[in-house]
Design a protein around this motif. Structure first.
Motif, PDB file in Angstrom:
ATOM      1  N   CYS A  22      51.381 -51.455   3.231  1.00 27.59           N
ATOM      2  CA  CYS A  22      52.161 -50.541   2.398  1.00 27.59           C
ATOM      3  C   CYS A  22      51.312 -49.916   1.303  1.00 27.59           C
ATOM      4  O   CYS A  22      51.569 -48.802   0.877  1.00 27.59           O
ATOM      5  CB  CYS A  22      53.357 -51.264   1.772  1.00 27.59           C
ATOM      6  N   ALA A  23      50.288 -50.627   0.846  1.00 26.23           N
ATOM      7  CA  ALA A  23      49.415 -50.097  -0.197  1.00 26.23           C
ATOM      8  C   ALA A  23      48.701 -48.841   0.278  1.00 26.23           C
ATOM      9  O   ALA A  23      48.293 -48.018  -0.524  1.00 26.23           O
ATOM     10  CB  ALA A  23      48.414 -51.161  -0.640  1.00 26.23           C
ATOM     11  N   ALA A  24      48.528 -48.664   1.587  1.00 22.33           N
ATOM     12  CA  ALA A  24      47.871 -47.480   2.119  1.00 22.33           C
ATOM     13  C   ALA A  24      48.719 -46.231   1.912  1.00 22.33           C
ATOM     14  O   ALA A  24      48.241 -45.128   2.100  1.00 22.33           O
ATOM     15  CB  ALA A  24      47.573 -47.673   3.601  1.00 22.33           C
ATOM     16  N   ASP A  25      49.977 -46.376   1.535  1.00 22.80           N
ATOM     17  CA  ASP A  25      50.857 -45.244   1.290  1.00 22.80           C
ATOM     18  C   ASP A  25      50.741 -44.720  -0.125  1.00 22.80           C
ATOM     19  O   ASP A  25      51.552 -43.907  -0.554  1.00 22.80           O
ATOM     20  CB  ASP A  25      52.300 -45.633   1.606  1.00 22.80           C
ATOM     21  N   SER A  26      49.749 -45.185  -0.867  1.00 19.38           N
ATOM     22  CA  SER A  26      49.487 -44.714  -2.225  1.00 19.38           C
ATOM     23  C   SER A  26      48.009 -44.413  -2.387  1.00 19.38           C
ATOM     24  O   SER A  26      47.172 -45.028  -1.733  1.00 19.38           O
ATOM     25  CB  SER A  26      49.871 -45.770  -3.268  1.00 19.38           C
ATOM     26  N   VAL A  27      47.713 -43.466  -3.244  1.00 20.00           N
ATOM     27  CA  VAL A  27      46.345 -43.173  -3.638  1.00 20.00           C
ATOM     28  C   VAL A  27      46.319 -43.142  -5.159  1.00 20.00           C
ATOM     29  O   VAL A  27      47.348 -42.934  -5.807  1.00 20.00           O
ATOM     30  CB  VAL A  27      45.826 -41.842  -3.055  1.00 20.00           C
ATOM     31  N   SER A  28      45.154 -43.369  -5.721  1.00 19.57           N
ATOM     32  CA  SER A  28      45.064 -43.347  -7.178  1.00 19.57           C
ATOM     33  C   SER A  28      43.705 -42.825  -7.598  1.00 19.57           C
ATOM     34  O   SER A  28      42.797 -42.668  -6.779  1.00 19.57           O
ATOM     35  CB  SER A  28      45.309 -44.744  -7.754  1.00 19.57           C
ATOM     36  N   GLY A  29      43.578 -42.566  -8.875  1.00 22.68           N
ATOM     37  CA  GLY A  29      42.315 -42.114  -9.425  1.00 22.68           C
ATOM     38  C   GLY A  29      42.282 -42.310 -10.926  1.00 22.68           C
ATOM     39  O   GLY A  29      43.326 -42.361 -11.583  1.00 22.68           O
ATOM     40  N   GLU A  30      41.075 -42.426 -11.441  1.00 27.62           N
ATOM     41  CA  GLU A  30      40.887 -42.568 -12.881  1.00 27.62           C
ATOM     42  C   GLU A  30      40.853 -41.179 -13.504  1.00 27.62           C
ATOM     43  O   GLU A  30      40.101 -40.309 -13.065  1.00 27.62           O
ATOM     44  CB  GLU A  30      39.577 -43.300 -13.160  1.00 27.62           C
ATOM     45  N   LEU A  31      41.667 -40.978 -14.515  1.00 25.71           N
ATOM     46  CA  LEU A  31      41.729 -39.707 -15.227  1.00 25.71           C
ATOM     47  C   LEU A  31      40.590 -39.670 -16.236  1.00 25.71           C
ATOM     48  O   LEU A  31      40.538 -40.505 -17.141  1.00 25.71           O
ATOM     49  CB  LEU A  31      43.085 -39.575 -15.927  1.00 25.71           C
ATOM     50  N   LYS A  32      39.665 -38.722 -16.061  1.00 27.22           N
ATOM     51  CA  LYS A  32      38.511 -38.627 -16.954  1.00 27.22           C
ATOM     52  C   LYS A  32      38.544 -37.322 -17.721  1.00 27.22           C
ATOM     53  O   LYS A  32      38.934 -36.284 -17.193  1.00 27.22           O
ATOM     54  CB  LYS A  32      37.220 -38.731 -16.160  1.00 27.22           C
ATOM     55  N   GLY A  33      38.103 -37.397 -18.983  1.00 25.72           N
ATOM     56  CA  GLY A  33      38.035 -36.219 -19.821  1.00 25.72           C
ATOM     57  C   GLY A  33      36.762 -35.437 -19.600  1.00 25.72           C
ATOM     58  O   GLY A  33      35.867 -35.867 -18.861  1.00 25.72           O
ATOM     59  N   THR A  34      36.652 -34.300 -20.267  1.00 21.12           N
ATOM     60  CA  THR A  34      35.476 -33.448 -20.117  1.00 21.12           C
ATOM     61  C   THR A  34      34.199 -34.144 -20.578  1.00 21.12           C
ATOM     62  O   THR A  34      33.115 -33.768 -20.159  1.00 21.12           O
ATOM     63  CB  THR A  34      35.660 -32.130 -20.889  1.00 21.12           C
ATOM     64  N   ASP A  35      34.336 -35.155 -21.428  1.00 19.63           N
ATOM     65  CA  ASP A  35      33.180 -35.919 -21.901  1.00 19.63           C
ATOM     66  C   ASP A  35      32.879 -37.118 -21.018  1.00 19.63           C
ATOM     67  O   ASP A  35      31.977 -37.898 -21.304  1.00 19.63           O
ATOM     68  CB  ASP A  35      33.411 -36.386 -23.333  1.00 19.63           C
ATOM     69  N   GLY A  36      33.627 -37.299 -19.938  1.00 17.54           N
ATOM     70  CA  GLY A  36      33.417 -38.409 -19.018  1.00 17.54           C
ATOM     71  C   GLY A  36      34.165 -39.683 -19.391  1.00 17.54           C
ATOM     72  O   GLY A  36      34.146 -40.651 -18.647  1.00 17.54           O
ATOM     73  N   ALA A  37      34.831 -39.681 -20.550  1.00 18.40           N
ATOM     74  CA  ALA A  37      35.581 -40.862 -20.993  1.00 18.40           C
ATOM     75  C   ALA A  37      36.840 -41.053 -20.148  1.00 18.40           C
ATOM     76  O   ALA A  37      37.455 -40.084 -19.700  1.00 18.40           O
ATOM     77  CB  ALA A  37      35.975 -40.724 -22.460  1.00 18.40           C
ATOM     78  N   SER A  38      37.217 -42.304 -19.943  1.00 17.35           N
ATOM     79  CA  SER A  38      38.426 -42.619 -19.203  1.00 17.35           C
ATOM     80  C   SER A  38      39.651 -42.343 -20.069  1.00 17.35           C
ATOM     81  O   SER A  38      39.702 -42.731 -21.236  1.00 17.35           O
ATOM     82  CB  SER A  38      38.419 -44.087 -18.781  1.00 17.35           C
TER      83      SER A  38
END
Length: 174
Positions: A22-38
């Motif tokens: 069931c986990a394959a039914d989701s995707v995710s990503g880290e939101l990064k700013g223009t300075d590369g910060a999370s």
């Protein structure tokens, strides 16, 4: 007796495997700013008639921000133009949740960031699918997708991005 205990453990492990699928039914990503910060995490979960988007953000400018699904899974800083345009299935693309002739599948409601720079929200979109097969554009096609947060709110009418300004944060979905 030990074999029986092992078999029970093995069967319990085997039963747990479908729940991992069931986990394959989701995707995710880290939101990064223009300075590369999370600046947080973005999760997109497949739903029967679209997708559920969850954003957990911190360190963004307080106020309203336009957010959109973008057509490429690439967030090269500092301007995130590598994310391409909004996800769409037809051209010419007409942006705007408030426009009767809109066909921009990347459109999403605005994100409100609290005075402390944080936000947690879930949004439902019936304009895209996670992997296709629902007569909706697929986010996870050959070149992937991303979620982009803009500096200003989307007015839901102005072409091509609702007047939402610069791209200030980006998450590659995978």
């Amino acid at each position: 007796m030990r074999r029986s205990g092992f078999l029970t453990l093995f069967l319990a492990s085997a039963i747990a495997i479908p729940s991992l699928a069931c986990a394959a039914d989701s995707v995710s990503g880290e939101l990064k700013g223009t300075d590369g910060a999370s600046h947080g995490i973005v999760t997109v979960t497949d739903a029967p008639k679209g997708v559920l988007l969850r954003l957990q953000v911190q360190g963004l400018t307080p106020g309203w921000h336009g957010i959109h699904f973008h057509e490429k899974g690439n967030c090269a800083a500092p301007k995130f133009t590598s994310a391409g345009a909004h996800v769409h299935a037809t051209t010419p693309v007409v942006h705007g949740l408030l426009k009767a002739d809109a066909n921009d599948a990347g459109d999403l409601p605005n994100l409100y960031v609290a005075p402390d720079g944080t936000a947690t929200v879930e949004l439902y979109s019936t304009l895209v699918s996670l992997k296709g097969g629902k007569a909706l554009p697929a986010l996870m096609d050959a070149d992937g997708a991303s979620v982009v947060v803009h500096a200003k709110p989307d007015d839901y009418q102005t072409q091509p991005i609702g007047g939402s300004g610069d791209r200030v944060a980006c998450a590659v979905l995978h």
